[in-house]
Scaffold this motif. Structure first.
Motif, PDB file in Angstrom:
ATOM      1  N   THR A  61       0.831  -1.203   0.000  1.00  0.00           N
ATOM      2  CA  THR A  61       0.000   0.000   0.000  1.00  0.00           C
ATOM      3  C   THR A  61       0.864   1.251   0.000  1.00  0.00           C
ATOM      4  OG1 THR A  61      -1.729  -1.180   1.213  1.00  0.00           O
ATOM      5  CG2 THR A  61      -1.823   1.229   1.227  1.00  0.00           C
ATOM      6  N   GLN A  62       1.971   1.230   0.771  1.00  0.00           N
ATOM      7  CA  GLN A  62       2.857   2.390   0.837  1.00  0.00           C
ATOM      8  C   GLN A  62       3.500   2.694  -0.513  1.00  0.00           C
ATOM      9  OE1 GLN A  62       4.846   0.641   4.571  1.00  0.00           O
ATOM     10  NE2 GLN A  62       5.237   2.835   4.803  1.00  0.00           N
ATOM     11  N   LEU A  63       3.793   1.648  -1.270  1.00  0.00           N
ATOM     12  CA  LEU A  63       4.456   1.829  -2.561  1.00  0.00           C
ATOM     13  C   LEU A  63       3.488   1.841  -3.738  1.00  0.00           C
ATOM     14  CD1 LEU A  63       7.557  -0.501  -2.024  1.00  0.00           C
ATOM     15  CD2 LEU A  63       7.520   1.988  -1.997  1.00  0.00           C
ATOM     16  N   GLU A  64       2.198   1.789  -3.450  1.00  0.00           N
ATOM     17  CA  GLU A  64       1.180   1.685  -4.510  1.00  0.00           C
ATOM     18  C   GLU A  64       1.284   2.761  -5.584  1.00  0.00           C
ATOM     19  OE1 GLU A  64      -3.655   0.920  -4.788  1.00  0.00           O
ATOM     20  OE2 GLU A  64      -2.744   1.624  -2.925  1.00  0.00           O
ATOM     21  N   PRO A  65       1.629   4.023  -5.261  1.00  0.00           N
ATOM     22  CA  PRO A  65       1.716   5.046  -6.330  1.00  0.00           C
ATOM     23  C   PRO A  65       2.710   4.708  -7.419  1.00  0.00           C
ATOM     24  CG  PRO A  65       1.669   6.085  -4.164  1.00  0.00           C
ATOM     25  CD  PRO A  65       1.833   4.610  -3.928  1.00  0.00           C
ATOM     26  N   TRP A  66       3.697   3.832  -7.126  1.00  0.00           N
ATOM     27  CA  TRP A  66       4.720   3.495  -8.125  1.00  0.00           C
ATOM     28  C   TRP A  66       4.535   2.093  -8.694  1.00  0.00           C
ATOM     29  CZ3 TRP A  66       5.707   5.805  -3.361  1.00  0.00           C
ATOM     30  CH2 TRP A  66       6.063   7.156  -3.416  1.00  0.00           C
ATOM     31  N   LEU A  67       3.403   1.462  -8.406  1.00  0.00           N
ATOM     32  CA  LEU A  67       3.178   0.088  -8.848  1.00  0.00           C
ATOM     33  C   LEU A  67       2.104   0.008  -9.926  1.00  0.00           C
ATOM     34  CD1 LEU A  67       3.259  -1.760  -5.377  1.00  0.00           C
ATOM     35  CD2 LEU A  67       5.144  -1.332  -6.971  1.00  0.00           C
ATOM     36  N   THR A  68       2.019   1.025 -10.756  1.00  0.00           N
ATOM     37  CA  THR A  68       0.986   1.059 -11.800  1.00  0.00           C
ATOM     38  C   THR A  68       1.367   0.121 -12.959  1.00  0.00           C
ATOM     39  OG1 THR A  68       2.102   2.983 -12.752  1.00  0.00           O
ATOM     40  CG2 THR A  68       0.259   3.391 -11.267  1.00  0.00           C
ATOM     41  N   PRO A  69       0.400  -0.372 -13.720  1.00  0.00           N
ATOM     42  CA  PRO A  69       0.674  -1.312 -14.823  1.00  0.00           C
ATOM     43  C   PRO A  69       1.676  -0.749 -15.832  1.00  0.00           C
ATOM     44  CG  PRO A  69      -1.662  -1.268 -14.347  1.00  0.00           C
ATOM     45  CD  PRO A  69      -1.047  -0.169 -13.532  1.00  0.00           C
ATOM     46  N   GLY A  70       2.629  -1.584 -16.221  1.00  0.00           N
ATOM     47  CA  GLY A  70       3.644  -1.197 -17.201  1.00  0.00           C
ATOM     48  C   GLY A  70       4.774  -0.366 -16.640  1.00  0.00           C
ATOM     49  N   HIS A  71       4.682   0.052 -15.372  1.00  0.00           N
ATOM     50  CA  HIS A  71       5.721   0.857 -14.722  1.00  0.00           C
ATOM     51  C   HIS A  71       6.883  -0.062 -14.349  1.00  0.00           C
ATOM     52  CE1 HIS A  71       6.524   4.801 -12.840  1.00  0.00           C
ATOM     53  NE2 HIS A  71       7.196   4.127 -11.924  1.00  0.00           N
ATOM     54  N   THR A  72       8.119   0.376 -14.623  1.00  0.00           N
ATOM     55  CA  THR A  72       9.296  -0.444 -14.316  1.00  0.00           C
ATOM     56  C   THR A  72      10.083   0.178 -13.168  1.00  0.00           C
ATOM     57  OG1 THR A  72       9.504  -1.209 -16.610  1.00  0.00           O
ATOM     58  CG2 THR A  72      11.430  -1.434 -15.203  1.00  0.00           C
ATOM     59  N   LEU A  73      10.305  -0.628 -12.118  1.00  0.00           N
ATOM     60  CA  LEU A  73      11.080  -0.193 -10.971  1.00  0.00           C
ATOM     61  C   LEU A  73      12.343  -1.044 -10.854  1.00  0.00           C
ATOM     62  CD1 LEU A  73       7.808  -0.625  -9.949  1.00  0.00           C
ATOM     63  CD2 LEU A  73       8.690   0.910  -8.189  1.00  0.00           C
ATOM     64  N   VAL A  74      13.354  -0.495 -10.205  1.00  0.00           N
ATOM     65  CA  VAL A  74      14.551  -1.267  -9.909  1.00  0.00           C
ATOM     66  C   VAL A  74      14.885  -1.081  -8.437  1.00  0.00           C
ATOM     67  CG1 VAL A  74      16.151   0.619 -10.523  1.00  0.00           C
ATOM     68  CG2 VAL A  74      16.952  -1.754 -10.552  1.00  0.00           C
ATOM     69  N   MET A  75      15.340  -2.163  -7.804  1.00  0.00           N
ATOM     70  CA  MET A  75      15.808  -2.121  -6.420  1.00  0.00           C
ATOM     71  C   MET A  75      17.317  -1.909  -6.430  1.00  0.00           C
ATOM     72  SD  MET A  75      13.351  -3.189  -4.129  1.00  0.00           S
ATOM     73  CE  MET A  75      11.853  -4.165  -4.129  1.00  0.00           C
ATOM     74  N   LEU A  76      17.785  -0.904  -5.710  1.00  0.00           N
ATOM     75  CA  LEU A  76      19.212  -0.679  -5.569  1.00  0.00           C
ATOM     76  C   LEU A  76      19.541  -0.560  -4.086  1.00  0.00           C
ATOM     77  CD1 LEU A  76      19.841   1.998  -8.369  1.00  0.00           C
ATOM     78  CD2 LEU A  76      20.412  -0.435  -8.464  1.00  0.00           C
ATOM     79  N   GLY A  77      20.661  -1.138  -3.682  1.00  0.00           N
ATOM     80  CA  GLY A  77      21.063  -1.074  -2.282  1.00  0.00           C
ATOM     81  C   GLY A  77      22.135  -2.107  -2.017  1.00  0.00           C
ATOM     82  N   SER A  78      22.672  -2.097  -0.815  1.00  0.00           N
ATOM     83  CA  SER A  78      23.756  -3.009  -0.468  1.00  0.00           C
ATOM     84  C   SER A  78      23.216  -4.397  -0.149  1.00  0.00           C
ATOM     85  CB  SER A  78      24.532  -2.462   0.739  1.00  0.00           C
ATOM     86  OG  SER A  78      23.672  -2.375   1.859  1.00  0.00           O
ATOM     87  N   SER A  79      24.113  -5.372  -0.049  1.00  0.00           N
ATOM     88  CA  SER A  79      23.713  -6.718   0.359  1.00  0.00           C
ATOM     89  C   SER A  79      23.184  -6.675   1.792  1.00  0.00           C
ATOM     90  CB  SER A  79      24.914  -7.669   0.292  1.00  0.00           C
ATOM     91  OG  SER A  79      25.402  -7.757  -1.020  1.00  0.00           O
ATOM     92  N   GLY A  80      22.053  -7.302   2.018  1.00  0.00           N
ATOM     93  CA  GLY A  80      21.483  -7.320   3.354  1.00  0.00           C
ATOM     94  C   GLY A  80      20.563  -6.160   3.653  1.00  0.00           C
ATOM     95  N   ALA A  81      20.333  -5.269   2.663  1.00  0.00           N
ATOM     96  CA  ALA A  81      19.473  -4.109   2.903  1.00  0.00           C
ATOM     97  C   ALA A  81      17.994  -4.488   2.942  1.00  0.00           C
ATOM     98  CB  ALA A  81      19.708  -3.048   1.835  1.00  0.00           C
ATOM     99  N   GLY A  82      17.660  -5.645   2.379  1.00  0.00           N
ATOM    100  CA  GLY A  82      16.264  -6.088   2.373  1.00  0.00           C
ATOM    101  C   GLY A  82      15.592  -6.010   1.018  1.00  0.00           C
ATOM    102  N   LYS A  83      16.392  -5.939  -0.066  1.00  0.00           N
ATOM    103  CA  LYS A  83      15.812  -5.814  -1.408  1.00  0.00           C
ATOM    104  C   LYS A  83      15.009  -7.053  -1.790  1.00  0.00           C
ATOM    105  CE  LYS A  83      19.684  -5.177  -3.606  1.00  0.00           C
ATOM    106  NZ  LYS A  83      20.552  -5.441  -2.438  1.00  0.00           N
ATOM    107  N   SER A  84      15.596  -8.228  -1.578  1.00  0.00           N
ATOM    108  CA  SER A  84      14.910  -9.462  -1.972  1.00  0.00           C
ATOM    109  C   SER A  84      13.687  -9.714  -1.109  1.00  0.00           C
ATOM    110  CB  SER A  84      15.880 -10.649  -1.892  1.00  0.00           C
ATOM    111  OG  SER A  84      16.930 -10.493  -2.834  1.00  0.00           O
ATOM    112  N   THR A  85      13.763  -9.383   0.177  1.00  0.00           N
ATOM    113  CA  THR A  85      12.595  -9.510   1.058  1.00  0.00           C
ATOM    114  C   THR A  85      11.462  -8.626   0.549  1.00  0.00           C
ATOM    115  OG1 THR A  85      13.970 -10.003   2.989  1.00  0.00           O
ATOM    116  CG2 THR A  85      11.749  -9.184   3.412  1.00  0.00           C
TER     117      THR A  85
END
Length: 361
Positions: A196-220
């Motif tokens: 819900t917090q990230l819903e404004p950026w989760l619109t159809p066709g929108h492409t996001l990328v996760m960037l951060g260090s190992s262990g930051a919680g990207k995969s979670t």
């Protein structure tokens, strides 16, 4: 010249990020006139093997050797998120014959100064930083510089609210340190409320990328957004919150709501691929205040009448100067860097000679 013959199911490809601008770029390529050519998006890369998606399914492919040589000679590479043209190699196999010029790409510089594209055609970058020992505002500002240079919107995602250290103080520190136009969101990556917090950026066709260090919680966070355990997650060390590389390749996934998200391995080095203007744009708060300094060329160090020094977090100001120096070196040619090194060596040699002379040696 023969008319373009690209085959495509636009609604299906639009769902994984295709836009009219990319279509126009594809039809302008010489390879667009090849028979049975179609568009696909790279969703994973493992060495020289690519996995692409054509809107209906994903499958592995190789790229033409000619294409790889051409890209290498022009300091370009294929990256996850790229759109490509695919054509028959023989009756039973296709291959990648062209890269559709990307609308943008987030890149870094390798140790030898070469540009390495990390991801392409990105709408929003989620800069994930843990509120535990992973908390590092300087590294975050480096990431912001990279995304600003690429012209990509960045959203700062502070993870591990449930297990962080001095959570409220760190969140407040970051809000006061960063410009007000940067979105900062605090989450528990295991909670469904994150969607819900990230819903404004989760619109159809929108492409996001996760960037951060190992262990930051990207995969979670990726697993929470996908609603499953697609990405393997691992424990972090208790003393410094450093994680192992549970994500070993950049991979693009479809989120149930229709957005696409690319999870990336943690980067150990973040040599920026940006010029001094890009860095200044990322530190717009400093640039705005600098207009009020007494001296036009104020460096915000010890000059009288400086409007920046007392208004900006000292550590942010030091990081600003550091990133400007790195950007200046990045803009130098190989010959310029060699000449600078020779000047430095000559200066050091002259200094040693004067010291010996003083000692009477």
């Amino acid at each position: 010249m023969k008319p373009a013959m690209i085959e495509m199911d636009y609604p299906a490809l639009q769902a994984i990020g295709l836009t009219p601008s990319l279509i126009n770029a594809a039809f302008s390529l010489p390879e667009a006139t090849l028979p049975s050519v179609h568009m696909a998006r790279i969703i994973e890369i493992a060495r020289n093997r690519f996995t692409v998606h054509n809107g209906a399914r994903s499958f592995p492919l190789q790229a033409q050797t000619r294409l790889m040589i051409e890209l290498d000679s022009s300091e370009h590479t294929l990256a996850v998120g790229d759109w490509v043209l695919v054509a028959p190699k023989d009756p039973d196999e296709d291959w990648i014959v062209a890269q559709v010029p990307p609308l943008n790409h987030i890149a870094r510089r390798t140790s030898d100064g070469q540009r390495q594209a990390l991801v392409s055609n990105i709408d929003t970058a989620l800069l994930v930083m843990g509120l535990d020992h992973d908390f590092n505002p300087r590294r975050l500002e480096r990431c912001l510089s990279m995304t600003h240079a690429a012209g990509v919107e960045a959203v700062v995602v502070l993870s591990k609210m449930d297990i962080g250290i001095e959570v409220e103080a760190r969140i407040a520190n970051l809000h006061s340190r960063l410009p007000k136009n940067i979105n900062v969101i605090s989450i528990n990556g295991l909670s469904e409320a994150t969607c819900t917090q990230l819903e404004p950026w989760l619109t159809p066709g929108h492409t996001l990328v996760m960037l951060g260090s190992s262990g930051a919680g990207k995969s979670t966070l990726t697993n929470t957004l996908l609603g499953n355990q697609t990405q393997q997650t691992g424990l972090v060390r208790q003393n410094d919150s450093r994680g192992r590389h549970t994500t070993t390749a950049r991979s693009l996934y479809r989120i149930p709501g229709g957005a696409c998200i690319i999870d990336t391995p943690g980067l150990r080095t973040w040599n920026i691929d940006a010029d001094m203007e890009d860095i200044s744009g990322c530190f717009s708060d400093i640039e705005t205040l600098a207009a009020q300094c007494h001296f036009r060329d104020c460096q915000h160090l010890n000059e009288p009448g400086c409007a920046v020094r007392d208004a900006i977090d000292p550590d942010r100001l030091r990081n600003y100067h550091k990133l400007l120096r790195e950007a200046s070196r990045t803009q130098q040619s190989v010959l310029e860097r060699k000449a600078e090194l020779q000047r430095w060596k000559a200066t050091m040699k002259a200094g040693h000679a004067r010291l010996k002379e003083k000692r009477g040696e």
